[in-house]
Design a protein around this motif. Structure first.
Motif, short mmCIF file in Angstrom:
data_model
loop_
_atom_site.label_atom_id
_atom_site.label_comp_id
_atom_site.label_asym_id
_atom_site.label_seq_id
_atom_site.Cartn_x
_atom_site.Cartn_y
_atom_site.Cartn_z
N GLY A 1 0.81 -1.33 0.06
CA GLY A 1 -0.02 0.02 0.04
C GLY A 1 0.64 1.30 0.04
N THR A 2 2.24 1.28 -0.23
CA THR A 2 3.08 2.26 0.04
C THR A 2 2.96 2.96 -1.45
OG1 THR A 2 4.39 1.42 1.56
CG2 THR A 2 5.35 3.34 0.35
N ASP A 3 2.91 4.24 -1.41
CA ASP A 3 3.38 5.15 -2.57
C ASP A 3 4.54 5.10 -3.07
OD1 ASP A 3 0.66 6.09 -2.30
OD2 ASP A 3 1.13 7.89 -1.43
N ILE A 4 4.58 4.91 -4.26
CA ILE A 4 6.11 4.91 -4.87
C ILE A 4 6.13 5.51 -6.08
CG2 ILE A 4 6.38 2.54 -4.08
CD1 ILE A 4 5.64 1.40 -6.95
N ASP A 5 7.41 6.21 -6.58
CA ASP A 5 7.73 6.95 -7.61
C ASP A 5 8.86 6.64 -8.32
OD1 ASP A 5 7.98 9.04 -9.31
OD2 ASP A 5 8.17 10.52 -8.21
N HIS A 6 8.74 5.87 -9.46
CA HIS A 6 9.96 5.41 -10.03
C HIS A 6 10.01 5.72 -11.51
CE1 HIS A 6 11.51 3.35 -6.71
NE2 HIS A 6 10.39 2.70 -6.53
N ARG A 7 9.62 7.15 -11.98
CA ARG A 7 9.28 7.61 -12.96
C ARG A 7 10.81 7.55 -13.99
NH1 ARG A 7 6.93 13.39 -11.47
NH2 ARG A 7 8.17 12.88 -9.95
N GLY A 8 10.85 7.14 -15.14
CA GLY A 8 11.99 6.96 -15.88
C GLY A 8 12.88 6.23 -15.78
N THR A 9 12.63 5.21 -14.52
CA THR A 9 13.67 4.18 -13.90
C THR A 9 13.62 2.94 -15.19
OG1 THR A 9 13.24 4.91 -11.80
CG2 THR A 9 14.16 2.73 -12.16
N PRO A 10 14.81 2.63 -15.46
CA PRO A 10 14.84 1.12 -16.19
C PRO A 10 14.82 -0.04 -15.33
CG PRO A 10 17.02 2.31 -15.99
CD PRO A 10 16.28 3.20 -15.30
N PHE A 11 14.13 -0.75 -15.53
CA PHE A 11 13.84 -2.14 -14.61
C PHE A 11 13.93 -3.29 -15.65
CE2 PHE A 11 10.72 0.86 -12.63
CZ PHE A 11 11.11 0.48 -11.04
N THR A 12 14.87 -4.04 -15.10
CA THR A 12 15.15 -5.42 -15.41
C THR A 12 14.24 -6.09 -14.70
OG1 THR A 12 16.89 -5.84 -13.47
CG2 THR A 12 17.67 -4.84 -15.67
N GLY A 13 13.90 -7.50 -15.31
CA GLY A 13 13.02 -8.28 -14.52
C GLY A 13 13.09 -8.34 -13.26
N PRO A 14 14.66 -9.19 -12.63
CA PRO A 14 14.81 -9.23 -11.29
C PRO A 14 14.68 -7.92 -10.40
CG PRO A 14 16.47 -10.15 -12.61
CD PRO A 14 15.73 -9.50 -13.63
N LEU A 15 14.72 -6.70 -10.73
CA LEU A 15 14.71 -5.51 -10.20
C LEU A 15 13.09 -5.06 -9.81
CD1 LEU A 15 15.79 -2.90 -8.78
CD2 LEU A 15 15.56 -1.85 -10.94
N LEU A 16 12.35 -5.34 -10.95
CA LEU A 16 10.85 -5.39 -10.64
C LEU A 16 10.25 -6.34 -9.84
CD1 LEU A 16 8.23 -3.80 -11.42
CD2 LEU A 16 7.92 -5.37 -13.30
N ASP A 17 10.81 -7.52 -9.79
CA ASP A 17 10.15 -8.72 -8.93
C ASP A 17 10.63 -8.42 -7.45
OD1 ASP A 17 9.12 -9.94 -10.92
OD2 ASP A 17 10.95 -11.49 -11.29
N ALA A 18 11.86 -7.67 -7.37
CA ALA A 18 12.52 -7.26 -5.96
C ALA A 18 11.57 -5.98 -5.29
CB ALA A 18 13.86 -6.90 -6.10
N LEU A 19 11.01 -5.17 -6.35
CA LEU A 19 10.05 -4.14 -5.98
C LEU A 19 8.61 -4.68 -5.57
CD1 LEU A 19 9.55 -1.17 -5.37
CD2 LEU A 19 8.94 -1.08 -7.96
N LEU A 20 8.22 -5.52 -6.47
CA LEU A 20 6.89 -6.16 -6.22
C LEU A 20 6.92 -7.07 -4.91
CD1 LEU A 20 5.55 -6.59 -9.71
CD2 LEU A 20 5.27 -4.68 -8.21
N SER A 21 7.95 -7.72 -4.57
CA SER A 21 7.97 -8.78 -3.58
C SER A 21 8.01 -8.10 -2.32
CB SER A 21 9.25 -9.66 -3.58
OG SER A 21 10.30 -8.75 -3.40
N VAL A 22 8.37 -6.92 -2.01
CA VAL A 22 8.11 -6.14 -0.81
C VAL A 22 6.72 -5.50 -0.63
CG1 VAL A 22 10.78 -5.75 -0.52
CG2 VAL A 22 9.39 -4.05 -1.64
N LEU A 23 6.08 -5.36 -1.65
CA LEU A 23 4.72 -4.53 -1.83
C LEU A 23 3.89 -5.95 -1.83
CD1 LEU A 23 5.30 -2.03 -4.41
CD2 LEU A 23 5.20 -1.54 -1.84
#
Length: 648
Positions: free
Chosen positions: A61-83
């Protein structure tokens, strides 16, 4: 994964504080990822320890701001896992800003819950984007986003607005069974591969204006509860709208259908607008049901096509048909003014509900209150009718003035016209009764405008302007010829009557003497078409002849011959002179049974041009001559009228 050549980065820096990692002379801006917290780098370029520390601060439920950020698959998975929310088993985000982000691997947002706004403006998804079963509780913004591979939004729920204007879908876009509860914008979006919206539900207005569907577009069983705008859309391949329900207006104005346009069993509960649309290779449109108006004005049909629908009104003004076509309708009032076609075109009324491809009859629940499925023609003005066929059409309100080659119009089945107002009416002091005949709607309106008109003429005839006898006479003449060419002589007789009526009332191009002659022709026999009128005048003429003969034409007694002889003295030859005395005018009681029988005998023989061997006075001779001139003419007119009604 689709391999695409990415456009060179812009030299304009973003509006937020950006990372700048990897800046070069060719790309002085470098990485455009927004700073994370107090750091000067984006999430992708943070030191490992700093990234771990940041991720540890996040929770579902936390607000996040990652505009313009390049995401690899592992990086996005890491972000979504904590959410990840243990209660639901899926990621839960507050307000999420991913504008201009680049997703280099698969973007797995499947079943995610976005509790705030979700911003993916100008984001680039280089691999497949998985938003299946995701829930967007705030606005979902994907304008100008680029999906290089498949975009999967199947069963997703958009609680608020969904903005995908100018988005580019290079892979298949799957929105099957998605639910859009608020406004949706797909304006100017591009679907290069298939666009799947099967069984989707749009509860508010949706805009697909100027959208390009490069491949097939599937909208089968979709429900549009608001207005659906597809104006200017381009369907490069098949467009399937079978069993789709449009509860609000549906706008396909100026849309281009380059292949099939499947609307079989679609239901339009309001208007369906196809104004100026182009159907390049469509073989069939429908059958579908429309509770309102189907607008095809200005549309272009490039190939042979069959259009089938049950609708309240169908407007085909200035529609162009570039090949053979068949229009099959139910319930509809059709306006075909100024339509253009150079090949045979048939407009027919379908007596029974349309049969679908599965051999089931199409449901027509919205017409349950209709008494019949009659199809009415409103106007054929400006049409070249040389190739037009009408079958079982009600033409009682049709406007014909201005139609070209009307004499070549083909009428099949039961095509009915309007009729004269029934009953007897009073015009000042005298009764007026019109004999039954087929009549044009324009004559109804013209007669209703006359100062001495009677009740019963229809004044509401679709605004037919000021057509008068001069314009209607050639229309009646052309329709008469069309009926004659179809061997319908009784029908042609009605239009001949109408033509003569218009000539009799026409003030321009007709001399007074000609109008007087026509008036006499109408008065004596209804232009040779009213046998009862001619027989009535014949009976009256015979009665007058009998009365005149009884009063003035028959002598008191039949003249007797006299023989006068002279005998010369001395005998010899005897000479006799035989003479008849002049008939004497009657005196005393002239109207006796015997005189009536003689007068009737003379009159009946006069009708058939025979002499009755009856001595007559001088007046009687002239009376008989007048009778032998007028009464056979009246008899001939009565025979002609009967012939015109029974001629095969």
């Amino acid at each position: 994964m689709t391999t695409a050549t990415r456009e060179p980065p812009s030299s304009t820096p973003p509006s937020w504080s950006h990372c700048g990692h990897g800046a070069t002379p060719a790309d002085p801006v470098g990485c455009r990822g927004v700073h994370v917290g107090d750091h000067t780098a984006c999430l992708a370029h943070l030191e490992e320890a700093d990234r771990a520390a940041y991720l540890a601060t996040l929770s579902p439920g936390t607000d996040i701001d990652h505009r313009g950020t390049p995401f690899t698959g592992p990086l996005l998975d890491a972000l979504l896992s904590v959410l990840h929310d243990p209660a639901t088993g899926h990621p839960r985000l507050g307000t999420a800003w991913f504008g201009s982000a680049i997703f280099e691997g698969s973007a797995g947002f499947g079943s995610a819950i976005f509790e705030g706004n979700a911003g993916f403006e100008e984001a680039i998804f280089e691999d497949d984007a998985r938003f299946g079963s995701a829930t967007f509780e705030g606005n979902a913004r994907f304008e100008e986003a680029i999906f290089e591979d498949d975009a999967r939004f199947g069963s997703a729920t958009f609680e608020s607005g969904a903005i995908l204007a100018s988005a580019t879908f290079r892979g298949q876009a799957d929105f099957q069974s998605a639910t859009f509860k608020s406004y949706v914008w797909f304006s100017e979006a591009t679907f290069e591969s298939g666009a799947v919206f099967r069984s989707a539900t749009f509860k508010r207005d949706i805009w697909f204006e100027a959208t390009i569907f490069g491949s097939s577009a599937w909208f089968e069983s979709t429900t549009f509860e608001g207005v659906a705008w597809f104006r200017g859309a381009i369907f490069g391949s098949s467009a399937w709208f079978e069993s789709t329900i449009f509860e609000g207006s549906a706008g396909f104005g100026s849309a281009i259908f380059k292949s099939d346009a499947g609307f079989e069993s679609a239901t339009f509960k309001s208007d369906a607008e196809f104004e100026s649309a182009t159907f390049e290779k469509v073989l069939s449109v429908g059958p579908f049901v429309c509770a309102g108006r189907v607008t095809l004005s200005g549309a272009v049909f490039g190939g042979p096509v069959t259009l089938s629908c049950a609708a309240r009104r169908v407007e085909c003004r200035r529609t162009r048909w570039l090949a053979t076509a068949e229009v099959r309708l139910r319930y509809a009032t059709v306006d075909f003014a100024d339509a253009v076609f150079e090949y045979p075109l048939t407009i027919a009324a379908e007596p029974d509900p349309f049969v679908l491809s599965d051999r089931q009859q199409m449901a027509e629940g919205i017409f349950n209150g209709a008494s019949n499925a009659t199809v009415r023609m409103a106007s054929l003005r400006g049409v070249d009718a040389a190739h037009l066929v009408l079958a079982d059409i009600d033409l009682s309100r049709c406007l014909f003035t201005g139609t070209v080659h009307l004499d070549q119009l083909r009428l099949e089945g039961t095509c009915c016209f309007d009729s004269i107002p029934p009953g007897t009416y009073w015009r000042r002091w005298r009764p007026v009764r019109y004999t039954h005949r087929c009549i044009l709607a324009e004559e109804h309106h013209w007669r209703a405008r006359q100062p001495s008109t009677v009740r019963g003429w229809n004044v509401a005839v679709f605004g037919n302007g000021h057509a008068g006898p001069a314009q209607l006479a050639p229309v009646y003449r052309a329709l008469r010829k069309a009926f004659e060419d179809n061997k319908n002589e009784p029908g042609a007789a009605d239009f001949y009557y109408g033509e003569m009526e218009m000539r009799r009332h026409k003030r321009t191009g007709t001399t007074r003497a000609e109008r007087g002659l026509l008036h006499g022709y109408w008065l004596l026999s209804g232009y040779g078409l009213r046998a009862s009128r001619a027989l009535g005048w014949l009976a009256a003429a015979m009665l007058v002849t009998v009365v005149l003969l009884m009063g003035f034409g028959l002598p008191t007694d039949d003249p007797k011959q006299e023989a006068i002889g002279t005998v010369p003295s001395g005998g010899g030859r005897v000479t006799f002179e035989v003479d008849r005395e002049d008939p004497r005018n009657p005196s005393g009681n002239r109207f006796t049974g015997e005189r009536f029988e003689k007068a009737l005998n003379v009159t009946l023989n006069s009708v058939v041009f025979r002499s009755a061997d009856q001595g007559l006075t001088t007046s009687g001779t002239y009376i008989e001559m007048a009778s032998r001139l007028t009464e056979p003419v009246l008899l001939a007119l009565a025979i002609l009228a009967v012939r015109n009604r029974v001629k095969r």
